[in-house]
Design a protein around this motif. Structure first.
Motif, PDB file in Angstrom:
ATOM      1  N   ARG A 143       0.831  -1.199   0.000  1.00  0.00           N
ATOM      2  CA  ARG A 143       0.000   0.000   0.000  1.00  0.00           C
ATOM      3  C   ARG A 143       0.868   1.251   0.000  1.00  0.00           C
ATOM      4  O   ARG A 143       0.607   2.203  -0.737  1.00  0.00           O
ATOM      5  N   GLY A 144       1.929   1.252   0.837  1.00  0.00           N
ATOM      6  CA  GLY A 144       2.827   2.401   0.863  1.00  0.00           C
ATOM      7  C   GLY A 144       3.573   2.572  -0.448  1.00  0.00           C
ATOM      8  O   GLY A 144       3.777   3.696  -0.920  1.00  0.00           O
ATOM      9  N   ASP A 145       3.975   1.466  -1.067  1.00  0.00           N
ATOM     10  CA  ASP A 145       4.666   1.545  -2.354  1.00  0.00           C
ATOM     11  C   ASP A 145       3.764   2.126  -3.436  1.00  0.00           C
ATOM     12  O   ASP A 145       4.206   2.908  -4.283  1.00  0.00           O
ATOM     13  N   VAL A 146       2.509   1.737  -3.429  1.00  0.00           N
ATOM     14  CA  VAL A 146       1.558   2.249  -4.424  1.00  0.00           C
ATOM     15  C   VAL A 146       1.366   3.746  -4.256  1.00  0.00           C
ATOM     16  O   VAL A 146       1.442   4.520  -5.219  1.00  0.00           O
TER      17      VAL A 146
ATOM     18  N   ASN B  45       8.477  10.043  -2.842  1.00  0.00           N
ATOM     19  CA  ASN B  45       8.213   8.609  -2.772  1.00  0.00           C
ATOM     20  C   ASN B  45       8.349   8.089  -1.349  1.00  0.00           C
ATOM     21  O   ASN B  45       7.487   7.352  -0.852  1.00  0.00           O
ATOM     22  N   VAL B  46       9.444   8.463  -0.693  1.00  0.00           N
ATOM     23  CA  VAL B  46       9.682   7.982   0.671  1.00  0.00           C
ATOM     24  C   VAL B  46       8.622   8.514   1.622  1.00  0.00           C
ATOM     25  O   VAL B  46       8.080   7.777   2.463  1.00  0.00           O
ATOM     26  N   LYS B  47       8.313   9.812   1.513  1.00  0.00           N
ATOM     27  CA  LYS B  47       7.292  10.385   2.380  1.00  0.00           C
ATOM     28  C   LYS B  47       5.920   9.791   2.112  1.00  0.00           C
ATOM     29  O   LYS B  47       5.073   9.720   3.016  1.00  0.00           O
ATOM     30  N   GLY B  48       5.693   9.351   0.881  1.00  0.00           N
ATOM     31  CA  GLY B  48       4.419   8.734   0.542  1.00  0.00           C
ATOM     32  C   GLY B  48       4.300   7.301   1.017  1.00  0.00           C
ATOM     33  O   GLY B  48       3.208   6.723   0.933  1.00  0.00           O
ATOM     34  N   GLY B  49       5.397   6.697   1.467  1.00  0.00           N
ATOM     35  CA  GLY B  49       5.357   5.338   1.990  1.00  0.00           C
ATOM     36  C   GLY B  49       6.125   4.330   1.178  1.00  0.00           C
ATOM     37  O   GLY B  49       6.147   3.143   1.523  1.00  0.00           O
ATOM     38  N   GLY B  50       6.769   4.746   0.095  1.00  0.00           N
ATOM     39  CA  GLY B  50       7.526   3.820  -0.733  1.00  0.00           C
ATOM     40  C   GLY B  50       8.712   3.231   0.012  1.00  0.00           C
ATOM     41  O   GLY B  50       9.512   3.968   0.580  1.00  0.00           O
ATOM     42  N   ARG B  51       8.826   1.904  -0.012  1.00  0.00           N
ATOM     43  CA  ARG B  51       9.928   1.232   0.691  1.00  0.00           C
ATOM     44  C   ARG B  51      10.556   0.116  -0.135  1.00  0.00           C
ATOM     45  O   ARG B  51      11.435  -0.576   0.351  1.00  0.00           O
TER      46      ARG B  51
ATOM     47  N   SER C  22       7.679   0.867  -5.943  1.00  0.00           N
ATOM     48  CA  SER C  22       7.245   2.263  -6.049  1.00  0.00           C
ATOM     49  C   SER C  22       7.883   2.953  -7.248  1.00  0.00           C
ATOM     50  O   SER C  22       7.219   3.683  -7.990  1.00  0.00           O
ATOM     51  N   GLY C  23       9.202   2.720  -7.479  1.00  0.00           N
ATOM     52  CA  GLY C  23       9.856   3.334  -8.632  1.00  0.00           C
ATOM     53  C   GLY C  23       9.323   2.800  -9.949  1.00  0.00           C
ATOM     54  O   GLY C  23       9.140   3.549 -10.918  1.00  0.00           O
TER      55      GLY C  23
END
Length: 556
Positions: free
Chosen positions: A2-5, A291-297, A301-302
């Protein structure tokens, strides 16, 4: 997931206007910027060394690419794209040779001067289209020469749109920024106002929709000499940009990127991008942070960011044609001002002047020369500045101690042996009735800590005088932690000077020392093997023999 999306979607929204703007700034066109964001973003996310970094066109690479495009303005851009592919190959080689980790040693003043220069270049170059005129080919100098004509022929509509864009970017409400970043809002509002009221302003024009066509870069062996310098420039700028952005991502996620894999991944991505006429890319700091602040881990995400941009490209062409150049110029000017390191620039009274000078040198050369030349000169200046600092610190750890004959040459507890002719350890008592009982014929030179080329010259000059004052000199390496080749050779010269002056040399503690270069370079070859000792007690025995110290009861 979910965070990656969410992180990927947020990064895509940030990358959209930036890739369009950097595509225009590079000279390849807005759609080339989007193609770069897709190709480099997708491949670097899959094959790169950072799990959360988002890659695409960046300010340094767009500035450098504009120079390449200008150089081939009268020819087919196939040669310019060949330089992009060549730069990608160089990045792959840098990663294969495991040189990526060395970027972390770049001093902050050099990074500050470089990034500030990129910001200034973007602002100066975009001032001309901001006022309604065509971009001046030729970089900063050409833009400065074109400014008087642009000011004299200001297009009101373009100026209004440009100013409005900057205002929206600066004052877009914080509560709306998570849903719609300021740059996207400025792009949409500026384009809408242009369509409604300023239909005569210069716009992007025809933008092809759909997938990019395969373009074969034109390259001949005769072009190798001319292509090498710009390719190295693009490769180094892209590498530095990517690895510094990866470090930013690591600081936010507590992760650890793989610098050499990152260079290989982004290099491969740039090679592929060249075959589709795309702008070369690197780690995009603003999109990575989003991306990081949006939850991408993770890499998902990229990849998602690139796929979203691809979906937009398939149906975006007819809408992108309406975007005014003045709006993109306003976005770039705001980005340029944000890139400039104002915090460091304004602290001139609080930072060391030599460090500030390194930053100014890098900034100035970036403006008048080449970005890579500026970074190279900045690194050299920073190394020289650091060497001056290390020189003082290293010389402070050199301790030269005269050893009084009456205390050193006698055994340590000899004063307690009132009636014996021998002191502790079986050493004969020294006759103190000589001409100068307070003489110090032995000197102890303790080399503690670390020694490098920074202090090697001064080390020789400052100690030569002390060495000349003694008949026996003990070189103590017990607490030497590190000594590079330059300092090792200087110590060897110092020993040779002492021997040539008639002094006898004793080397102490070399076996436990970490100064490996002393042993490997054999700089102490003038010292006899029997004069190498482990501690001061053994050195005392050798010194007494060398000074021909006799038992006070033998009639001498």
């Amino acid at each position: 997931m979910r965070g990656d999306v969410f992180g990927g979607l947020t990064a895509a929204v940030v990358m959209l206007p930036l890739s369009l703007a950097f595509g225009v700034a590079s000279g390849l066109g807005a759609i080339a910027g989007l193609y770069g964001a897709i190709a480099v973003g997708l491949l670097a996310s899959v094959f790169g060394g950072s799990r959360t970094q988002v890659s695409g066109p960046t300010a340094p690479l767009s500035v450098a690419m504009s120079v390449v495009v200008i150089d081939y303005a009268g020819e087919d851009l196939g040669k310019a794209l060949a330089i992009v592919a060549f730069a990608g190959v160089i990045q792959i080689l840098l990663g294969a040779l495991r040189l990526g980790s060395y970027v972390a040693y770049t001093p902050y003043p050099v990074v500050s001067g470089f990034t500030s220069a990129v910001g200034v270049i973007i602002v100066v170059v975009q001032l001309v289209p901001f006022l309604g005129s065509d971009v001046a080919l030729g970089g900063v100098s050409a833009s400065i020469r074109s400014l008087p004509d642009a000011i004299g022929n200001i297009e009101t509509g373009a100026l209004v749109l440009g100013v409005l864009t900057i205002v929206v970017c600066m004052f877009w409400p914080r509560r709306l920024r998570r849903m719609l970043p300021p740059s996207v809002a400025a792009l949409l509002i500026g384009t809408l106002i242009s369509v409604l009221w300023f239909g005569d302003v210069d716009v992007i024009g025809h933008v092809p929709s759909g997938l990019p066509e395969f373009e074969m870069p034109e390259f001949g062996w005769g072009d190798l000499g001319g292509a090498l310098a710009p390719a190295v420039t693009l490769a180094l700028l892209g590498s530095i940009n990517s690895l510094l952005t990866a470090m930013v991502a690591d600081s936010m996620t507590r992760d650890q990127h793989q610098p050499n894999r990152e260079l290989i991944g982004v290099g491969f991505a740039n090679v592929v991008a060249a075959f589709f006429g795309a702008v070369p890319g690197a780690g995009a700091t603003s999109a990575t942070v989003a991306n990081v602040k949006g939850g991408g881990r993770s890499r998902v995400s990229g990849v998602l960011c690139a796929l979203v941009l691809l979906a937009l490209v398939l149906g975006l062409g007819s809408y992108a044609e309406l975007i005014p150049h003045a709006v993109l110029a306003g976005i770039l000017i705001k980005i340029g001002f944000d890139i400039i390191d104002w915090q460091y620039l304004t602290r001139v009274r609080r930072v060391q002047l030599d460090q500030y000078g390194v930053m100014v040198l890098t900034l100035g050369l970036s403006m008048v020369a080449d970005l890579v030349v500026a970074v190279g000169a900045g690194l050299i200046a920073a190394a020289m500045t650091a060497a001056r600092q290390f020189e003082r610190f290293e010389l402070d750890t050199v301790v030269s101690t005269p050893l009084l004959d009456m205390t050193f040459l006698n055994a340590p507890d000899e004063s307690e042996n009132d009636g014996d002719d021998a002191g502790a350890g079986g050493l004969p008592r020294f006759d103190l009735d000589g001409p100068d009982p307070f003489a110090a014929r032995t000197g102890l030179l303790s080399l503690r800590g670390t020694y490098t080329a920074a202090s090697s010259i001064k080390l020789l000059k400052s100690i030569t005088t002390d060495v000349a004052e003694h008949e026996v000199v003990i070189f103590d390496f017990t607490d030497t932690r590190y000594m590079d080749d330059s300092a090792a050779y200087m110590v060897g010269n110092l020993v040779d000077v002492a021997v040539e002056g008639g002094a006898k040399c004793i080397v102490m503690g070399i076996e436990v020392s970490q100064a490996a270069s002393i042993r490997e370079l054999n700089v102490l070859r003038s010292v006899p093997a029997e004069h190498f000792v482990a501690d001061l007690d053994e050195a005392r025995i050798i010194a007494r023999r060398l000074l021909d110290v006799r038992d006070c009861g033998d009639g001498s």
